[in-house]
Design a protein around this motif. Structure first.
Motif, PDB file in Angstrom:
ATOM      1  N   GLY A  19      -5.914  -2.825   6.287  1.00 10.16           N
ATOM      2  CA  GLY A  19      -6.511  -4.143   6.476  1.00 10.16           C
ATOM      3  C   GLY A  19      -5.463  -5.154   6.859  1.00 10.16           C
ATOM      4  O   GLY A  19      -4.269  -4.839   6.973  1.00 10.16           O
ATOM      5  N   ASP A  20      -5.893  -6.378   7.071  1.00  9.19           N
ATOM      6  CA  ASP A  20      -4.962  -7.450   7.405  1.00  9.19           C
ATOM      7  C   ASP A  20      -4.270  -7.958   6.150  1.00  9.19           C
ATOM      8  O   ASP A  20      -4.669  -7.670   5.029  1.00  9.19           O
ATOM      9  CB  ASP A  20      -5.719  -8.603   8.081  1.00  9.19           C
ATOM     10  CG  ASP A  20      -6.301  -8.197   9.428  1.00  9.19           C
ATOM     11  OD1 ASP A  20      -5.682  -7.362  10.104  1.00  9.19           O
ATOM     12  OD2 ASP A  20      -7.373  -8.719   9.793  1.00  9.19           O
ATOM     13  N   GLY A  21      -3.218  -8.738   6.369  1.00 11.15           N
ATOM     14  CA  GLY A  21      -2.529  -9.357   5.249  1.00 11.15           C
ATOM     15  C   GLY A  21      -1.432  -8.486   4.692  1.00 11.15           C
ATOM     16  O   GLY A  21      -1.371  -7.283   4.950  1.00 11.15           O
ATOM     17  N   PRO A  22      -0.546  -9.084   3.899  1.00 15.67           N
ATOM     18  CA  PRO A  22       0.588  -8.338   3.344  1.00 15.67           C
ATOM     19  C   PRO A  22       0.168  -7.411   2.217  1.00 15.67           C
ATOM     20  O   PRO A  22      -0.752  -7.694   1.450  1.00 15.67           O
ATOM     21  CB  PRO A  22       1.506  -9.448   2.823  1.00 15.67           C
ATOM     22  CG  PRO A  22       0.578 -10.578   2.503  1.00 15.67           C
ATOM     23  CD  PRO A  22      -0.529 -10.513   3.514  1.00 15.67           C
ATOM     24  N   ARG A  23       0.859  -6.296   2.116  1.00 16.98           N
ATOM     25  CA  ARG A  23       0.679  -5.331   1.026  1.00 16.98           C
ATOM     26  C   ARG A  23       1.939  -4.485   0.952  1.00 16.98           C
ATOM     27  O   ARG A  23       2.735  -4.480   1.891  1.00 16.98           O
ATOM     28  CB  ARG A  23      -0.563  -4.455   1.248  1.00 16.98           C
ATOM     29  CG  ARG A  23      -0.528  -3.659   2.540  1.00 16.98           C
ATOM     30  CD  ARG A  23      -1.763  -2.790   2.716  1.00 16.98           C
ATOM     31  NE  ARG A  23      -2.981  -3.539   2.567  1.00 16.98           N
ATOM     32  CZ  ARG A  23      -3.502  -4.340   3.516  1.00 16.98           C
ATOM     33  NH1 ARG A  23      -2.863  -4.500   4.663  1.00 16.98           N
ATOM     34  NH2 ARG A  23      -4.620  -4.980   3.316  1.00 16.98           N
ATOM     35  N   PRO A  24       2.156  -3.760  -0.117  1.00 24.56           N
ATOM     36  CA  PRO A  24       3.356  -2.909  -0.202  1.00 24.56           C
ATOM     37  C   PRO A  24       3.376  -1.849   0.896  1.00 24.56           C
ATOM     38  O   PRO A  24       2.329  -1.432   1.415  1.00 24.56           O
ATOM     39  CB  PRO A  24       3.238  -2.276  -1.585  1.00 24.56           C
ATOM     40  CG  PRO A  24       2.343  -3.180  -2.355  1.00 24.56           C
ATOM     41  CD  PRO A  24       1.379  -3.736  -1.370  1.00 24.56           C
ATOM     42  N   LEU A  25       4.586  -1.405   1.207  1.00 25.95           N
ATOM     43  CA  LEU A  25       4.799  -0.418   2.261  1.00 25.95           C
ATOM     44  C   LEU A  25       5.362   0.858   1.656  1.00 25.95           C
ATOM     45  O   LEU A  25       6.325   0.816   0.872  1.00 25.95           O
ATOM     46  CB  LEU A  25       5.775  -0.969   3.302  1.00 25.95           C
ATOM     47  CG  LEU A  25       6.234   0.002   4.400  1.00 25.95           C
ATOM     48  CD1 LEU A  25       5.060   0.431   5.264  1.00 25.95           C
ATOM     49  CD2 LEU A  25       7.318  -0.653   5.253  1.00 25.95           C
ATOM     50  N   LEU A  26       4.775   1.990   2.028  1.00 24.67           N
ATOM     51  CA  LEU A  26       5.229   3.308   1.599  1.00 24.67           C
ATOM     52  C   LEU A  26       5.607   4.129   2.821  1.00 24.67           C
ATOM     53  O   LEU A  26       4.827   4.201   3.783  1.00 24.67           O
ATOM     54  CB  LEU A  26       4.140   4.000   0.785  1.00 24.67           C
ATOM     55  CG  LEU A  26       4.417   5.432   0.299  1.00 24.67           C
ATOM     56  CD1 LEU A  26       3.800   5.655  -1.081  1.00 24.67           C
ATOM     57  CD2 LEU A  26       3.851   6.480   1.281  1.00 24.67           C
ATOM     58  N   GLU A  72      -6.831   4.509  -0.385  1.00 20.64           N
ATOM     59  CA  GLU A  72      -7.065   4.579  -1.823  1.00 20.64           C
ATOM     60  C   GLU A  72      -6.085   3.708  -2.613  1.00 20.64           C
ATOM     61  O   GLU A  72      -6.431   3.224  -3.703  1.00 20.64           O
ATOM     62  CB  GLU A  72      -6.957   6.031  -2.301  1.00 20.64           C
ATOM     63  CG  GLU A  72      -8.000   6.971  -1.735  1.00 20.64           C
ATOM     64  CD  GLU A  72      -9.406   6.638  -2.208  1.00 20.64           C
ATOM     65  OE1 GLU A  72      -9.539   6.068  -3.309  1.00 20.64           O
ATOM     66  OE2 GLU A  72     -10.355   6.948  -1.465  1.00 20.64           O
ATOM     67  N   CYS A  73      -4.895   3.512  -2.081  1.00 16.24           N
ATOM     68  CA  CYS A  73      -3.868   2.759  -2.822  1.00 16.24           C
ATOM     69  C   CYS A  73      -3.629   1.374  -2.254  1.00 16.24           C
ATOM     70  O   CYS A  73      -2.791   0.628  -2.771  1.00 16.24           O
ATOM     71  CB  CYS A  73      -2.554   3.537  -2.818  1.00 16.24           C
ATOM     72  SG  CYS A  73      -2.690   5.190  -3.524  1.00 16.24           S
ATOM     73  N   ASP A  74      -4.360   1.000  -1.194  1.00 13.94           N
ATOM     74  CA  ASP A  74      -4.182  -0.291  -0.527  1.00 13.94           C
ATOM     75  C   ASP A  74      -2.724  -0.508  -0.171  1.00 13.94           C
ATOM     76  O   ASP A  74      -2.095  -1.497  -0.539  1.00 13.94           O
ATOM     77  CB  ASP A  74      -4.708  -1.438  -1.394  1.00 13.94           C
ATOM     78  CG  ASP A  74      -4.799  -2.748  -0.600  1.00 13.94           C
ATOM     79  OD1 ASP A  74      -5.024  -2.689   0.618  1.00 13.94           O
ATOM     80  OD2 ASP A  74      -4.624  -3.831  -1.214  1.00 13.94           O
ATOM     81  N   LEU A  75      -2.175   0.445   0.580  1.00 12.96           N
ATOM     82  CA  LEU A  75      -0.784   0.403   1.014  1.00 12.96           C
ATOM     83  C   LEU A  75      -0.710   0.509   2.530  1.00 12.96           C
ATOM     84  O   LEU A  75      -1.524   1.199   3.159  1.00 12.96           O
ATOM     85  CB  LEU A  75       0.003   1.580   0.427  1.00 12.96           C
ATOM     86  CG  LEU A  75       0.136   1.685  -1.085  1.00 12.96           C
ATOM     87  CD1 LEU A  75       0.753   3.029  -1.457  1.00 12.96           C
ATOM     88  CD2 LEU A  75       0.992   0.540  -1.634  1.00 12.96           C
ATOM     89  N   ASP A  76       0.267  -0.146   3.123  1.00 18.42           N
ATOM     90  CA  ASP A  76       0.686   0.224   4.465  1.00 18.42           C
ATOM     91  C   ASP A  76       1.515   1.494   4.340  1.00 18.42           C
ATOM     92  O   ASP A  76       2.364   1.600   3.439  1.00 18.42           O
ATOM     93  CB  ASP A  76       1.527  -0.879   5.098  1.00 18.42           C
ATOM     94  CG  ASP A  76       0.709  -2.094   5.509  1.00 18.42           C
ATOM     95  OD1 ASP A  76      -0.528  -2.053   5.369  1.00 18.42           O
ATOM     96  OD2 ASP A  76       1.310  -3.085   5.960  1.00 18.42           O
ATOM     97  N   VAL A  77       1.275   2.442   5.216  1.00 21.71           N
ATOM     98  CA  VAL A  77       1.983   3.723   5.169  1.00 21.71           C
ATOM     99  C   VAL A  77       2.655   3.961   6.516  1.00 21.71           C
ATOM    100  O   VAL A  77       2.030   3.798   7.567  1.00 21.71           O
ATOM    101  CB  VAL A  77       1.027   4.882   4.838  1.00 21.71           C
ATOM    102  CG1 VAL A  77       1.745   6.229   4.929  1.00 21.71           C
ATOM    103  CG2 VAL A  77       0.420   4.702   3.446  1.00 21.71           C
ATOM    104  N   ARG A 118      -0.824   3.332  -7.334  1.00 16.30           N
ATOM    105  CA  ARG A 118      -1.309   1.948  -7.486  1.00 16.30           C
ATOM    106  C   ARG A 118      -0.608   1.251  -8.654  1.00 16.30           C
ATOM    107  O   ARG A 118      -0.301   0.053  -8.576  1.00 16.30           O
ATOM    108  CB  ARG A 118      -2.822   1.946  -7.715  1.00 16.30           C
ATOM    109  CG  ARG A 118      -3.647   2.310  -6.495  1.00 16.30           C
ATOM    110  CD  ARG A 118      -5.123   1.994  -6.698  1.00 16.30           C
ATOM    111  NE  ARG A 118      -5.708   2.757  -7.780  1.00 16.30           N
ATOM    112  CZ  ARG A 118      -6.347   3.914  -7.606  1.00 16.30           C
ATOM    113  NH1 ARG A 118      -6.465   4.454  -6.395  1.00 16.30           N
ATOM    114  NH2 ARG A 118      -6.881   4.555  -8.645  1.00 16.30           N
ATOM    115  N   GLU A 119      -0.337   2.004  -9.718  1.00 14.39           N
ATOM    116  CA  GLU A 119       0.282   1.409 -10.902  1.00 14.39           C
ATOM    117  C   GLU A 119       1.771   1.189 -10.735  1.00 14.39           C
ATOM    118  O   GLU A 119       2.309   0.147 -11.169  1.00 14.39           O
ATOM    119  CB  GLU A 119       0.030   2.316 -12.112  1.00 14.39           C
ATOM    120  CG  GLU A 119       0.679   1.818 -13.386  1.00 14.39           C
ATOM    121  CD  GLU A 119       0.519   2.791 -14.544  1.00 14.39           C
ATOM    122  OE1 GLU A 119       1.242   2.626 -15.539  1.00 14.39           O
ATOM    123  OE2 GLU A 119      -0.299   3.732 -14.429  1.00 14.39           O
TER     124      GLU A 119
END
Length: 286
Positions: free
Chosen positions: A59-66, A92-97, A281-282
């Protein structure tokens, strides 16, 4: 995916060619995985070359990166083999991969794949790095390389059924090395193609690094019926001894490679996937 050497094997490199053909066939029929708003193939610079990567954004917007490093015994795999896995982690984890298409043996032997992995971590500075099997080895080795040069490290390393010891000396190699999908004889071929000189394998192995202090917090997930089970557990133990926060779990009843599509047919594997996603996620800071 079963990885075993035929009873009358040809030369190791011919075996790799056949295994790669089998991977392509399975990849063609594997379900695609969740649709994501943004999936882009691009490159990360590394010296005079560029490392191919695929970025997944749920999705759009910032999130953690893996950053994700695929398995395949150092000789198999690419951006497509683990595409579904990366899509599921992102959703499932709401991450950029960012998945990495690192160089493979025998065309490019150690340390080429480690150099590619470290280059991507250096450039994109992810919050976490993850990998399964050989990808777990590369995630651990890249973290060690970045620590040695004093560069920034991810907050988390997530290692799924990782290969951490190229000497293949742990009891589970013999105990689970026949009849559970990943056979000890195939492992020996993969290691030989990756690091041909047996005298160099111990020094190349994350498990045998002199000092494991100062590394990222670790999530290590192993499987009961995996030939690599014991070396994953041994790495978790050594990290904890060095003061690294570790969460280690042995998934009961499962075999090596359960992260790759086994959730589609095995409720136990599906539950293990859910536990992995919950851990990510945790543990990954937001």
């Amino acid at each position: 995916m079963s990885m075993s050497v035929p009873e009358s094997p040809s030369a190791p490199q011919e075996l790799v060619v056949r295994l790669r053909a089998g991977v392509r066939e399975r990849r063609a029929v594997r379900p695609r995985g969740p649709e994501l708003p943004q999936v882009e193939d691009t490159f990360v610079p590394s010296g005079d070359r560029r490392v191919p990567v695929r970025r997944y954004r749920p999705g759009d917007g910032p999130r953690p990166l893996l950053v994700f490093l695929h398995g395949g015994g150092f000789v198999l795999g690419d951006l497509d083999t683990h595409d579904r896995t990366c899509r599921r982690i992102a959703q499932e984890c709401d991450l950029d991969v960012v998945a990495v298409d690192y160089r493979l043996a025998p065309e490019h032997r150690y340390p080429a794949a480690v150099e590619d992995a470290a280059a991507v971590l250096r450039q994109v500075r992810p919050d976490a790095v993850a990998g399964d099997s050989a990808g777990g080895f590369l995630a651990a080795a890249a973290c060690l390389a970045l620590r040695a040069e004093g560069g920034p490290l991810p907050a988390v390393q997530a290692l799924i059924c990782p290969n951490t010891d190229l000497t293949l000396a742990h009891p589970s190699i013999a105990e689970k090395g026949t009849g559970y999908g990943l056979d000890a004889d195939a492992l020996a071929v993969f290691v030989e193609e990756f690091v041909p000189d047996p005298a160099e394998r111990r020094a190349a192995s994350p498990l045998h690094a002199d000092d494991l202090s100062g590394l990222p917090a670790a999530l290590i997930v192993t499987a009961e019926h995996d030939a690599l089970r014991d070396e994953g557990g041994a790495y978790a133990h050594r990290l904890a001894q060095a003061g690294v926060p570790v969460r280690h779990r042995v998934e009961p009843g499962l075999v090596h490679g359960f992260i790759q599509g086994m959730d589609l047919t095995d409720p136990a594997a599906a539950a293990a996937h859910d536990r992995l996603f919950a851990d990510l996620r945790e543990l990954i800071p937001r």
